[in-house]
Design a protein around this motif. Structure first.
Motif: not given
Length: 253
Positions: A53-65
């Motif tokens: 879930l982190d790989t698919v959702v949370l980490r991408p959002a953090a990378v964009v931020y």
């Protein structure tokens, strides 16, 4: 089609060998690799789900931020949420009997919330007022509550039973819980999660490509960090006895 007696015997023997191998394999994998992780089989499975879930959702959002916003803005947002946390720090320091630290947290909050533009600027740190990191799990530890076994929770990650029991208190002692309107409240919560996840991106890069057991690495890092926080940065020295058990060098336990 019927099988000859010798073929039936070989077939049954093969099944028996395979079954025995599966049982032995299951027993081997069920043995915890850490004395505080008796539920390791379950924990590893839940860790894999959370990591996906982190790989698919949370980490991408953090990378964009992390990539889109300029550094001054990211620092301001991080300071804002950190400032809100000073109220919880103050409450827990007071419950732990650290009155001076509690008043310091309150003064930090007052100074940053006014002259620091609602905490966007960390004026208090520039003035030399120390920043603390306290939660109710640490308070329970100071009160003598044992840590209990390690448990990986859905979405929330790994923590011991004591810190798990402290989660409701931590939730209701945070100012964002009382933001009016569900949309605004959950927006604040989501933003805080993304900000905290973005702060962990350097740690991600540090372990990328390394041949390590990520689950064990994260679990052991959790133990070390909690021990560090509970003892306010001065954890007792530990050594191993002849049986390989950790012994507290200060208390002798």
């Amino acid at each position: 089609m019927s099988m000859k007696g010798s073929e039936v015997y070989k077939y049954k023997k093969t099944i028996a060998v395979l079954a025995t191998g599966m049982v032995l394999s299951g027993c081997a994998t069920s043995q915890p690799s850490h004395p505080k992780d008796p539920f390791e089989g379950f924990n590893r499975a839940m860790f894999q789900i959370n990591d996906a879930l982190d790989t698919v959702v949370l980490r991408p959002a953090a990378v964009v931020y992390d990539n889109v916003l300029p550094s001054p803005v990211k620092t301001g947002v991080s300071n804002f949420f950190s400032n809100l946390g000073d109220l919880r720090n103050a409450a827990n320091n007071l419950l732990q009997g650290k009155v001076e630290a509690a008043f310091g947290d309150l003064f930090r909050f007052a100074l940053n919330s006014t002259w620091g533009l609602l905490g966007v600027l960390d004026i208090a740190s520039e003035a030399g007022i120390p920043k603390h990191n306290e939660d109710f799990g640490q308070t329970l530890a100071v009160w003598g509550v044992g840590d209990g076994p390690y448990l990986v929770l859905p979405l929330l990650g790994g923590r011991n039973i004591r810190d798990t029991a402290a989660l409701p208190v931590d939730y209701y002692s945070h100012p964002t819980t009382y933001v009016e309107g569900d949309a605004a409240k959950y927006s604040f919560k989501a933003a805080e999660i993304v900000v905290k996840r973005a702060e962990l991106l350097p740690a991600d890069r540090a372990i990328e490509g390394r041949m390590i057991d990520k689950y064990a690495y994260m679990r052991d890092a959790y133990f070390q960090r909690r021990n560090y926080l509970i003892h306010d940065g001065n954890p007792p020295i530990e050594y191993e006895d002849f049986n390989g058990n950790g012994i507290d060098g200060d208390s002798g336990r």
